[in-house]
Scaffold this active site. Structure first.
Site, PDB file in Angstrom:
ATOM      1  N   LYS A  24       2.339  -3.248   7.436  1.00 50.50           N
ATOM      2  CA  LYS A  24       2.581  -3.436   5.981  1.00 50.50           C
ATOM      3  C   LYS A  24       4.012  -3.017   5.644  1.00 50.50           C
ATOM      4  CE  LYS A  24       0.132  -4.578   3.076  1.00 50.50           C
ATOM      5  NZ  LYS A  24      -0.231  -5.916   2.524  1.00 50.50           N
ATOM      6  N   TYR A  65      -1.687  -0.454  11.111  1.00 45.86           N
ATOM      7  CA  TYR A  65      -1.844  -1.121   9.811  1.00 45.86           C
ATOM      8  C   TYR A  65      -0.672  -0.819   8.894  1.00 45.86           C
ATOM      9  CZ  TYR A  65      -3.191  -1.580   4.919  1.00 45.86           C
ATOM     10  OH  TYR A  65      -3.182  -1.868   3.573  1.00 45.86           O
ATOM     11  N   SER A  66      -0.397   0.474   8.674  1.00 48.91           N
ATOM     12  CA  SER A  66       0.653   0.808   7.701  1.00 48.91           C
ATOM     13  C   SER A  66       2.033   0.400   8.213  1.00 48.91           C
ATOM     14  CB  SER A  66       0.596   2.281   7.316  1.00 48.91           C
ATOM     15  OG  SER A  66       0.612   3.114   8.439  1.00 48.91           O
ATOM     16  N   THR A 116       0.814  -1.213   0.000  1.00 48.18           N
ATOM     17  CA  THR A 116       0.000   0.000   0.000  1.00 48.18           C
ATOM     18  C   THR A 116       0.854   1.272   0.000  1.00 48.18           C
ATOM     19  OG1 THR A 116      -1.509   1.273   1.425  1.00 48.18           O
ATOM     20  CG2 THR A 116      -0.104  -0.288   2.530  1.00 48.18           C
ATOM     21  N   ASP A 117       0.279   2.353  -0.490  1.00 51.54           N
ATOM     22  CA  ASP A 117       0.985   3.644  -0.441  1.00 51.54           C
ATOM     23  C   ASP A 117       1.043   4.203   0.984  1.00 51.54           C
ATOM     24  OD1 ASP A 117      -1.689   4.365  -0.124  1.00 51.54           O
ATOM     25  OD2 ASP A 117      -1.680   5.912  -1.667  1.00 51.54           O
ATOM     26  N   GLU A 118       0.254   3.602   1.906  1.00 44.93           N
ATOM     27  CA  GLU A 118       0.214   4.138   3.281  1.00 44.93           C
ATOM     28  C   GLU A 118       1.531   3.961   4.013  1.00 44.93           C
ATOM     29  OE1 GLU A 118      -3.204   3.436   5.634  1.00 44.93           O
ATOM     30  OE2 GLU A 118      -4.561   3.454   3.934  1.00 44.93           O
TER      31      GLU A 118
HETATM   32  P1  NAD Z   1      -9.561  -7.367   2.588  1.00 49.27           P
HETATM   33  O1  NAD Z   1      -9.534  -7.069   4.060  1.00 49.27           O
HETATM   34  O2  NAD Z   1     -10.806  -7.116   1.822  1.00 49.27           O
HETATM   35  O3  NAD Z   1      -9.182  -8.907   2.361  1.00 49.27           O
HETATM   36  C1  NAD Z   1      -8.173  -9.558   3.067  1.00 49.27           C
HETATM   37  C2  NAD Z   1      -8.328 -11.066   2.854  1.00 49.27           C
HETATM   38  O4  NAD Z   1      -7.247 -11.728   3.539  1.00 49.27           O
HETATM   39  C3  NAD Z   1      -9.625 -11.648   3.423  1.00 49.27           C
HETATM   40  O5  NAD Z   1     -10.195 -12.549   2.499  1.00 49.27           O
HETATM   41  C4  NAD Z   1      -9.173 -12.375   4.681  1.00 49.27           C
HETATM   42  O6  NAD Z   1      -9.994 -13.492   5.007  1.00 49.27           O
HETATM   43  C5  NAD Z   1      -7.772 -12.806   4.284  1.00 49.27           C
HETATM   44  N1  NAD Z   1      -6.901 -13.010   5.470  1.00 49.27           N
HETATM   45  C6  NAD Z   1      -6.723 -12.169   6.520  1.00 49.27           C
HETATM   46  N2  NAD Z   1      -5.870 -12.721   7.405  1.00 49.27           N
HETATM   47  C7  NAD Z   1      -5.491 -13.914   6.895  1.00 49.27           C
HETATM   48  C8  NAD Z   1      -4.608 -14.942   7.335  1.00 49.27           C
HETATM   49  N3  NAD Z   1      -3.945 -14.845   8.504  1.00 49.27           N
HETATM   50  N4  NAD Z   1      -4.440 -16.025   6.539  1.00 49.27           N
HETATM   51  C9  NAD Z   1      -5.100 -16.135   5.366  1.00 49.27           C
HETATM   52  N5  NAD Z   1      -5.951 -15.200   4.904  1.00 49.27           N
HETATM   53  C10 NAD Z   1      -6.146 -14.110   5.659  1.00 49.27           C
HETATM   54  O7  NAD Z   1      -8.320  -6.589   1.985  1.00 49.27           O
HETATM   55  P2  NAD Z   1      -8.158  -5.874   0.556  1.00 49.27           P
HETATM   56  O8  NAD Z   1      -8.694  -4.507   0.640  1.00 49.27           O
HETATM   57  O9  NAD Z   1      -8.655  -6.801  -0.504  1.00 49.27           O
HETATM   58  O10 NAD Z   1      -6.560  -5.768   0.475  1.00 49.27           O
HETATM   59  C11 NAD Z   1      -5.795  -6.822  -0.090  1.00 49.27           C
HETATM   60  C12 NAD Z   1      -4.335  -6.440  -0.041  1.00 49.27           C
HETATM   61  O11 NAD Z   1      -4.133  -5.262  -0.775  1.00 49.27           O
HETATM   62  C13 NAD Z   1      -3.806  -6.154   1.366  1.00 49.27           C
HETATM   63  O12 NAD Z   1      -2.503  -6.676   1.467  1.00 49.27           O
HETATM   64  C14 NAD Z   1      -3.786  -4.638   1.462  1.00 49.27           C
HETATM   65  O13 NAD Z   1      -2.788  -4.191   2.334  1.00 49.27           O
HETATM   66  C15 NAD Z   1      -3.480  -4.287   0.028  1.00 49.27           C
HETATM   67  N6  NAD Z   1      -3.967  -2.958  -0.438  1.00 49.27           N
HETATM   68  C16 NAD Z   1      -5.276  -2.624  -0.270  1.00 49.27           C
HETATM   69  C17 NAD Z   1      -5.751  -1.405  -0.764  1.00 49.27           C
HETATM   70  C18 NAD Z   1      -7.204  -1.009  -0.638  1.00 49.27           C
HETATM   71  O14 NAD Z   1      -7.546   0.111  -0.992  1.00 49.27           O
HETATM   72  N7  NAD Z   1      -8.088  -1.864  -0.180  1.00 49.27           N
HETATM   73  C19 NAD Z   1      -4.869  -0.543  -1.411  1.00 49.27           C
HETATM   74  C20 NAD Z   1      -3.530  -0.916  -1.550  1.00 49.27           C
HETATM   75  C21 NAD Z   1      -3.100  -2.145  -1.072  1.00 49.27           C
HETATM   76  O1  TDX Z   2     -16.680   6.489   7.547  1.00 44.34           O
HETATM   77  C1  TDX Z   2     -15.586   6.942   7.184  1.00 44.34           C
HETATM   78  N1  TDX Z   2     -15.411   8.290   7.075  1.00 44.34           N
HETATM   79  C2  TDX Z   2     -14.248   8.868   6.666  1.00 44.34           C
HETATM   80  O2  TDX Z   2     -14.143  10.111   6.590  1.00 44.34           O
HETATM   81  C3  TDX Z   2     -14.472   6.081   6.847  1.00 44.34           C
HETATM   82  C4  TDX Z   2     -14.619   4.595   6.944  1.00 44.34           C
HETATM   83  C5  TDX Z   2     -13.311   6.679   6.413  1.00 44.34           C
HETATM   84  N2  TDX Z   2     -13.196   8.021   6.326  1.00 44.34           N
HETATM   85  C6  TDX Z   2     -11.951   8.609   5.766  1.00 44.34           C
HETATM   86  C7  TDX Z   2     -10.648   8.096   6.321  1.00 44.34           C
HETATM   87  C8  TDX Z   2      -9.726   8.234   5.126  1.00 44.34           C
HETATM   88  O3  TDX Z   2      -9.266   9.577   5.028  1.00 44.34           O
HETATM   89  O4  TDX Z   2     -11.944   8.236   4.375  1.00 44.34           O
HETATM   90  C9  TDX Z   2     -10.627   7.955   3.927  1.00 44.34           C
HETATM   91  C10 TDX Z   2     -10.558   6.522   3.429  1.00 44.34           C
HETATM   92  O5  TDX Z   2     -10.722   5.671   4.530  1.00 44.34           O
HETATM   93  P1  TDX Z   2     -10.614   4.076   4.406  1.00 44.34           P
HETATM   94  O6  TDX Z   2     -11.592   3.578   3.413  1.00 44.34           O
HETATM   95  O7  TDX Z   2     -10.643   3.501   5.774  1.00 44.34           O
HETATM   96  O8  TDX Z   2      -9.176   3.917   3.703  1.00 44.34           O
HETATM   97  P2  TDX Z   2      -7.690   4.293   4.156  1.00 44.34           P
HETATM   98  O9  TDX Z   2      -7.585   4.472   5.617  1.00 44.34           O
HETATM   99  O10 TDX Z   2      -7.237   5.413   3.283  1.00 44.34           O
HETATM  100  O11 TDX Z   2      -6.940   2.922   3.755  1.00 44.34           O
HETATM  101  C11 TDX Z   2      -7.306   2.221   2.532  1.00 44.34           C
HETATM  102  O12 TDX Z   2      -6.414   2.505   1.490  1.00 44.34           O
HETATM  103  C12 TDX Z   2      -5.145   1.948   1.515  1.00 44.34           C
HETATM  104  C13 TDX Z   2      -7.397   0.716   2.757  1.00 44.34           C
HETATM  105  O13 TDX Z   2      -8.281   0.439   3.818  1.00 44.34           O
HETATM  106  C14 TDX Z   2      -6.047   0.127   2.988  1.00 44.34           C
HETATM  107  O14 TDX Z   2      -6.139  -1.292   3.095  1.00 44.34           O
HETATM  108  C15 TDX Z   2      -5.155   0.463   1.833  1.00 44.34           C
HETATM  109  O15 TDX Z   2      -3.849   0.035   2.093  1.00 44.34           O
END
Ligand code: NAD
Ligand code: TDX
Length: 334
Positions: free
Chosen positions: A154, A150-151, A123-125
């Site tokens: 990661k 979290y970050s 992630t960019d975080e």
């Molecule tokens: P998510 O939370 O939707 O999914 C995570 C999945 O991992 C789930 O299916 C969960 O059951 C599984 N999991 C969790 N712990 C586990 C374990 N110990 N063993 C096996 N499986 C396990 O997450 P996401 O949003 O799909 O993110 C996927 C990846 O992408 C993550 O590594 C996250 O850091 C990265 N990422 C997410 C975003 C975003 O915006 N969502 C952006 C950049 C990077």
């Molecule tokens: O109800 C809300 N109100 C609000 O203002 C929630 C849930 C979030 N927010 C804000 C927090 C952040 O500034 O919105 C922005 C986005 O929040 P999230 O969806 O929780 O994302 P963020 O914290 O930016 O992290 C996400 O992007 C990078 C993903 O959850 C991560 O897994 C990924 O790595």
């Protein structure tokens, strides 16, 4: 034909990736290792459950026995599994260290033993926050400065992956992507939380002053970028992936949604800010563009509307997840 081991394939991005991959590479085989935590949902994959090239294994990436056997049988590991939600990492950081750091370590050990290609999805975080109203963006050279559990977890996993390349010559690649949105995203996250609140007649919850900026990318564009790195990426390299929203803040995202859903600003509620809230993320994705010919294809406004339509049409998917995530937010006062 390749055999992929996808970890976390029942989550948001992992399941979109599996759908994407079978569309683009129908002869490949995928094994999906997922522990099915609160974030994992096999409903995301029901259309491909019967595909003879697809196998699901319920298991924890921290379990070396399960991991070793699956890594040995694969050609490439694509590692998505993680605890992914910042707000949950503030309420309970331990699971983040366990899955994100230790789980990645267990996978790396197996990949090292069997000398397998390892792609790490990050992630960019990990880079921390940029100032508002600046031109600055994250690049592959930006120093790590994570702010949330979290970050930080990661970041720890990224460092381990890079160290396994430097020290053991493990063939790795890493991608650090900005915020994704699209189908199958858990209703705890910002965009689906707003959409599902509004469908239910509730208000959107804006943390703090709402002037927090994220670099939104439609999930399929993230999958396309990972595909480009798997096919053409240079071993040992990191690629940053970002969107094309150009500094749209959270309040502006809420306003776009309200307009599309024919609702007024009375549906906005300001709530307590997130501790350690990162002000602004922006990704410079020129390296992956120049070297691997990737760029985002899905425009924000259009695909945000399609995402609203998806949540409207798939209420049975998100409804069972919503009550638990709102209970979690009650605990944090948000
Ligand atoms: P998510 O939370 O939707 O999914 C995570 C999945 O991992 C789930 O299916 C969960 O059951 C599984 N999991 C969790 N712990 C586990 C374990 N110990 N063993 C096996 N499986 C396990 O997450 P996401 O949003 O799909 O993110 C996927 C990846 O992408 C993550 O590594 C996250 O850091 C990265 N990422 C997410 C975003 C975003 O915006 N969502 C952006 C950049 C990077
Ligand atoms: O109800 C809300 N109100 C609000 O203002 C929630 C849930 C979030 N927010 C804000 C927090 C952040 O500034 O919105 C922005 C986005 O929040 P999230 O969806 O929780 O994302 P963020 O914290 O930016 O992290 C996400 O992007 C990078 C993903 O959850 C991560 O897994 C990924 O790595």
């Amino acid at each position: 034909m390749s055999k992929l081991l996808v970890t976390g394939g029942a989550g948001f991005i992992g399941s979109n990736f599996i759908h994407y991959w079978f569309k683009e590479h129908p002869d490949d085989q995928i094994t999906n290792l997922d522990a099915l935590t609160y974030a994992g949902n096999l409903d995301n994959l029901k259309e491909i459950a019967a595909n003879s090239n697809y196998t699901f294994v319920k298991g924890d990436i921290c379990n070396p026995e399960i991991v070793d056997e699956l890594v040995e049988a694969a050609d490439i590991i694509v590692h998505f599994a993680a605890e992914s939600h910042v707000d949950r990492s503030i309420l309970g950081p331990e699971a983040f260290v366990e899955t994100n750091v230790k789980g990645t370590f267990v996978l790396l050990e197996a990949a090292r033993k069997h000398n397998k290609r390892f792609h790490h999805v990050s992630t960019d975080e990990v880079f921390g926050a940029l100032p508002l109203d600046s031109e600055e963006k994250f690049t592959e050279k930006t120093l790590y400065e994570p702010h949330s559990p979290y970050s930080a977890s990661k970041a720890g996993s990224d460092h381990l992956v890079r160290a396994y390349h430097t020290t053991f010559d493990l063939p790795i690649t890493i991608t650090n992507c900005s915020n994704n949105f699209g189908p199958y995203q858990h209703p705890e996250k910002f965009i689906p939380r707003m959409i599902t609140n509004l469908i239910d007649g509730d208000k959107v919850k804006i943390y703090g002053d709402g002037k927090y900026v994220r670099d939104w990318l439609y999930v399929t564009d993230h999958c396309r970028a990972i595909d480009a790195v798997l096919q053409k990426g240079k071993i040992g390299e990191t690629y940053l992936i970002g969107g094309m929203t150009d500094d749209v803040n959270n309040l502006a995202v809420a306003q776009i949604l309200l307009e599309y859903m024919n609702l007024g600003e009375d549906k906005i509620e300001y709530v307590k800010d997130r501790p350690g809230h990162d002000r602004r993320y922006a990704v410079d994705w020129r390296k992956i563009n120049k070297n691997l010919d990737w760029e985002p294809q899905h425009t924000f406004a259009q695909w945000l509307q399609k995402t609203v339509d998806w949540y409207r049409a798939n209420e049975s998917w998100w409804r069972p997840l919503k009550a638990e995530s709102e209970k979690m937010y009650k605990q944090s006062g948000q």
